[in-house]
Each structure stands twice: as structure tokens, then as C-alpha cells.
Design a protein around this motif. Structure first.
Motif, mmCIF file in Angstrom:
data_model
loop_
_atom_site.group_PDB
_atom_site.id
_atom_site.type_symbol
_atom_site.label_atom_id
_atom_site.label_comp_id
_atom_site.label_asym_id
_atom_site.label_seq_id
_atom_site.Cartn_x
_atom_site.Cartn_y
_atom_site.Cartn_z
ATOM 1 N N SER A 144 47.039 74.857 -12.229
ATOM 2 C CA SER A 144 46.442 73.792 -11.427
ATOM 3 C C SER A 144 47.008 73.784 -10.018
ATOM 4 N N LEU A 145 46.193 73.310 -9.086
ATOM 5 C CA LEU A 145 46.640 73.016 -7.729
ATOM 6 C C LEU A 145 46.699 71.507 -7.545
ATOM 7 N N SER A 146 47.756 71.047 -6.904
ATOM 8 C CA SER A 146 47.910 69.640 -6.573
ATOM 9 C C SER A 146 48.292 69.513 -5.108
ATOM 10 N N ILE A 147 48.307 68.282 -4.615
ATOM 11 C CA ILE A 147 48.533 68.031 -3.191
ATOM 12 C C ILE A 147 49.736 67.116 -2.999
ATOM 13 N N LEU A 148 50.565 67.465 -2.019
ATOM 14 C CA LEU A 148 51.612 66.576 -1.521
ATOM 15 C C LEU A 148 51.225 66.162 -0.111
ATOM 16 N N ASP A 149 51.058 64.866 0.099
ATOM 17 C CA ASP A 149 50.614 64.347 1.394
ATOM 18 C C ASP A 149 51.735 63.542 2.035
ATOM 19 N N LEU A 150 52.095 63.920 3.271
ATOM 20 C CA LEU A 150 53.099 63.186 4.031
ATOM 21 C C LEU A 150 52.490 62.102 4.907
ATOM 22 N N SER A 151 51.176 61.950 4.872
ATOM 23 C CA SER A 151 50.463 61.014 5.747
ATOM 24 C C SER A 151 50.873 61.244 7.200
ATOM 25 N N PRO A 152 50.634 62.465 7.718
ATOM 26 C CA PRO A 152 51.082 62.788 9.075
ATOM 27 C C PRO A 152 50.295 62.032 10.139
ATOM 28 N N VAL A 153 51.011 61.611 11.174
ATOM 29 C CA VAL A 153 50.399 60.952 12.325
ATOM 30 C C VAL A 153 50.082 62.027 13.357
ATOM 31 N N PRO A 154 48.840 62.182 13.760
ATOM 32 C CA PRO A 154 48.525 63.203 14.759
ATOM 33 C C PRO A 154 48.926 62.758 16.159
ATOM 34 N N SER A 155 49.256 63.696 16.994
ATOM 35 C CA SER A 155 49.523 63.381 18.398
ATOM 36 C C SER A 155 48.336 62.624 18.976
ATOM 37 N N GLY A 156 48.618 61.481 19.626
ATOM 38 C CA GLY A 156 47.554 60.654 20.169
ATOM 39 C C GLY A 156 46.960 59.681 19.175
ATOM 40 N N GLY A 157 47.400 59.748 17.913
ATOM 41 C CA GLY A 157 46.885 58.868 16.877
ATOM 42 C C GLY A 157 47.866 57.757 16.541
ATOM 43 N N THR A 158 47.524 56.994 15.518
ATOM 44 C CA THR A 158 48.330 55.849 15.103
ATOM 45 C C THR A 158 48.660 55.949 13.620
ATOM 46 N N ASN B 99 43.339 58.518 7.043
ATOM 47 C CA ASN B 99 43.149 59.934 6.728
ATOM 48 C C ASN B 99 43.632 60.259 5.312
ATOM 49 N N THR B 100 44.752 59.659 4.911
ATOM 50 C CA THR B 100 45.261 59.871 3.561
ATOM 51 C C THR B 100 44.256 59.401 2.519
ATOM 52 N N LEU B 101 43.692 58.236 2.707
ATOM 53 C CA LEU B 101 42.719 57.722 1.738
ATOM 54 C C LEU B 101 41.481 58.609 1.689
ATOM 55 N N ASP B 102 41.037 59.076 2.849
ATOM 56 C CA ASP B 102 39.876 59.965 2.870
ATOM 57 C C ASP B 102 40.192 61.292 2.195
ATOM 58 N N LEU B 103 41.358 61.856 2.495
ATOM 59 C CA LEU B 103 41.730 63.138 1.895
ATOM 60 C C LEU B 103 41.866 63.010 0.381
ATOM 61 N N ALA B 104 42.397 61.899 -0.098
ATOM 62 C CA ALA B 104 42.544 61.711 -1.542
ATOM 63 C C ALA B 104 41.172 61.713 -2.226
ATOM 64 N N ARG B 105 40.216 61.040 -1.628
ATOM 65 C CA ARG B 105 38.858 61.038 -2.206
ATOM 66 C C ARG B 105 38.281 62.455 -2.224
ATOM 67 N N ARG B 106 38.471 63.174 -1.136
ATOM 68 C CA ARG B 106 37.940 64.533 -1.054
ATOM 69 C C ARG B 106 38.680 65.461 -2.016
ATOM 70 N N ALA B 107 39.977 65.277 -2.155
ATOM 71 C CA ALA B 107 40.760 66.102 -3.077
ATOM 72 C C ALA B 107 40.252 65.932 -4.506
ATOM 73 N N GLU B 108 39.892 64.725 -4.858
ATOM 74 C CA GLU B 108 39.325 64.476 -6.178
ATOM 75 C C GLU B 108 38.019 65.247 -6.345
ATOM 76 N N GLU B 109 37.191 65.256 -5.310
ATOM 77 C CA GLU B 109 35.935 66.008 -5.348
ATOM 78 C C GLU B 109 36.193 67.509 -5.474
ATOM 79 N N HIS C 251 42.177 65.949 11.440
ATOM 80 C CA HIS C 251 41.989 65.637 10.021
ATOM 81 C C HIS C 251 40.913 66.522 9.387
ATOM 82 N N ALA C 252 39.848 66.780 10.106
ATOM 83 C CA ALA C 252 38.762 67.598 9.551
ATOM 84 C C ALA C 252 39.257 68.992 9.189
ATOM 85 N N ASP C 253 40.162 69.548 9.981
ATOM 86 C CA ASP C 253 40.718 70.869 9.678
ATOM 87 C C ASP C 253 41.573 70.817 8.416
#
Length: 375
Positions: free
Chosen positions: A3-17, A24-34, A356-358
């Protein structure tokens, strides 16, 4: 199939908050499930302007609410800064709402900090040179001695604990957590204590570690699953895996060892694009290892203008050299080697890019390629 799993650090992008990072974390989690990832773990980091995951239990609850089937957990709770009871209650509360989906990953942060400070006062042995083991790079070990001696390191440690508090032994804390979850906790005087919520929670308990030290030993001796960090401490991953297996004793949880191994990964449609997306990674690691904390993740253009010194390059060399970057076939093959050399039952991948899209696309490409390679 591994299996593959994900570790997310919830990174803040330069210029972001921070808000951007958490959304982004919540969106990525939904997509990871898909995409079919097995677990979604959240890291715990403090004093890092570029990482939003300071309270994993809170974020785990949010991610569990935003998803339906993927397992969600901590990678890892820094147990040295909390009591066993507080951790069991937090995760028991989440399990009450999302039963059977929550992982409790435990890390030895507080105890490791003390050990690092003690080691910094000694003359370290010469590091073993980098080597290749069946195609896997095991780099020269990085020394944290200079960081452990820094005043900012001492300040961070003091702010994470009550004045005068001392972290208990890690193995004792693990035992307390097991007992509180099972409802068998007894004090030295024989008094019972019951965690509500927490007792009877259907949590999957993991221990995470970066070496063959106490974490690997504690996991093995208690028959718990173990996660070894190739992405944090690549020089020690084989030692950690071997120590865990050597210490393993069958338990009601596991009859044989179960090992996750982590890796830093960036995937794009082709190798050149992936290298461009990953180019800020060294600068980001430099912030962590200099003691300043993870910086907001730069754009490739921002990273390109940084003037590197030889000291800078040495600071991040092992992490940059062991990041798996490239097209889907390139990275999937590197992960296959990591799996085969370590004997991992599961791989935990973490990807950080500025956009985030990348990042989402990287996980999507990897999931599809890995399914084809191992299916």
C-alpha cells in the motif's frame, strides 16, 4: 500489493497563509481518498512558519470529517510534550465519531531532545561513508549536534512543557497508553484510572522512529507496528528496520512485524518538470536544519536566486540526495527499491511543492503508476 499512504505536513506556500495550508490539506485528503491511498497521516511540528500542523489531533478530526473511508492518523504525536492520558483522551474522542478509521502514531520527541543535548557535549564518532545497498542510497549521517547546542533549541523545549516538567520514559508512556486504551491501567499503588473518552477506542497504534534506538525497541518488544523514517533520517533506515525486527515479539495486535517506511517524493509528467518543482526543497530543509524552522515553501524562481555556501549544501546533502524526484516510472521504481531493500509492508510518501495543484497531481500520478507496477 504494497500500500501507499501519505504523510502531510500541511506546508504553507510562499505568499500563502496558514489557512491556505489547512484548506489544501483538507482538499488533498479528499483527493487522496479518490486516488486509493490507504492512510493519511498528519505530522506535528512547532515553531515553523512554513508548516501549519502544530496540533495533529485537531487536524485529524477535521480530515476525518472531510473524508469517508481513508484511515487518518498522526505521524507522529510528540509524546514527550504530552501525558499519556491527554493523548488517549484526544484520540478516543475522535474515534468516538469516526470509529475504526483512526491511527495513533507515537514519536519520542521530548526524550530525543534531551539525548541530542547530551550527545552534543561529546565528541561524535566519525560518520560512516555513504553507500549503496542493492540500489538504495544510504547517505552519510547528519549530525544534529550544533542544533542541539543552540539557545533557540533550548527555548523551544522550554515552551513545549510546563516549567520544571520532565518527560517520562518513552516506553513507559507507550505502556500507559496501551493500558488506558485497554482499561487495565493501574498506578504504582494499585489504583485504577479510566480514560473517558479513550478506553476501548478502536485505534491502530503505531510507533515512529528514526534509528534503531528506543522507539524501534519499544515497538518490537510490544508487538506494535513500526514506521521508519527514510525521509527524515535516511542514513539510519536499515538500522531502524533491523532493530525493530530483532526486538519483535508476537502480541494480540500482531503475530509478525509490520513496517512502514517513509520517503520524500515529487512526481510530474516528466523528469525535468519534477526537478523544477522539487528545486526549492533544499532551501526548505536548510531552514529546518539551521534551527530557524521550516520556511514557507518557496517557488522555484525564489529558490533559484539563493546563494548557496558549502556549509549550506552540507547541511541538506543527505535529504536532497534521497528525495525521489521524476516521472511516474522513475519514482515508482525508486520506491520499489526502497520497499525491497527495507522489506517495508507499506510506503508513506510526503510531497511538498509550492503550488497545491502540483502536489495533488504528483500524488495522482504516483498512485496510478504504483497500481500498475504492483497490481
Amino acid at each position: 500489493m504494497t500500500s501507499l499512504s501519505i504523510l502531510d505536513l500541511s506546508p504553507v506556500p510562499s505568499g500563502g497563509t496558514t489557512g491556505d495550508a489547512l484548506r489544501n490539506t483538507l482538499d488533498l485528503a479528499r483527493r487522496a481518498e479518490e486516488f486509493g491511498y490507504h492512510r493519511y497521516w498528519l505530522a506535528e511540528h512547532h515553531f515553523a512558519p512554513g508548516v501549519a500542523g502544530a496540533a495533529p489531533a485537531v487536524l485529524i478530526a477535521l480530515v476525518a470529517a472531510a473524508t469517508s473511508t481513508i484511515r487518518v492518523g498522526s505521524g507522529a504525536v510528540q509524546l514527550g510534550h504530552q501525558t499519556a492520558l491527554a493523548v488517549v483522551e484526544q484520540f478516543g474522542l475522535i474515534d468516538a465519531l469516526y470509529p475504526g478509521r483512526i491511527d495513533l502514531g507515537l514519536g519520542r520527541s521530548g526524550q530525543r531532545n534531551r539525548e541530542m543535548a547530551e550527545l552534543a557535549a561529546k565528541t561524535p564518532p566519525p560518520p560512516e561513508p555513504a553507500r549503496i545497498v542493492d540500489g538504495l542510497l544510504i547517505p552519510e549521517a547528519f549530525s544534529f549536534a550544533s542544533f542541539a547546542n543552540s539557545p533557540i533549541f533550548a527555548l523551544y523545549g522550554s515552551l513545549l512543557q510546563q516549567p520544571g516538567a520532565q518527560s517520562p520514559d518513552f516506553a513507559d508512556q507507550v505502556d500507559d497508553i496501551i493500558a488506558l486504551l485497554a482499561g487495565t491501567y493501574r498506578s504504582a499503588e494499585g489504583l485504577a484510572a479510566h480514560a473517558v473518552p479513550g478506553e476501548g477506542a478502536d485505534l491502530e497504534l503505531w510507533v515512529l522512529g528514526s534509528s534503531g534506538g528506543q522507539s524501534a525497541q519499544a515497538a518490537g518488544e510490544r508487538g506494535l507496528p513500526f514506521a521508519a523514517n527514510y525521509h527524515v533520517s535516511p542514513s539510519n533506515v536499515l538500522e531502524a528496520a533491523e532493530a525493530y525486527r530483532a526486538a519483535f515479539k508476537p502480541s494480540p495486535i500482531l503475530t509478525e512485524p509490520r513496517l512502514i517506511v517513509s520517503a520524500d517524493v515529487v512526481v510530474a509528467e516528466d523528469d525535468d518538470t519534477a526537478r523544477e518543482l522539487a528545486s526549492p526543497y533544499g532551501l526548505w530543509v536548510r531552514g529546518i536544519r539551521s534551527g530557524a524552522g521550516a520556511i514557507p515553501f518557496p517557488t522555484p524562481q525564489e529558490a533559484a536566486v539563493h546563494e548557496w555556501t558549502e556549509e549550506d549544501r552540507a547541511l541538506v546533502a543527505d535529504r536532497v540526495a534521497t528525495q525521489f524526484v521524476g516521472s511516474p516510472p522513475t519514482v515508482a521504481e525508486k520506491l520499489r527499491v526502497l520497499r525491497d531493500v527495507t522489506g517495508a509492508d507499506e510506503l508513506l510518501v510526503t510531497t511538498i511543492t509550492h503550488d497545491h495543484a502540483d502536489r495533488v497531481r504528483s500524488y495522482e500520478l504516483l498512485a496510478a503508476e504504483w497500481a500498475e507496477l504492483t497490481g
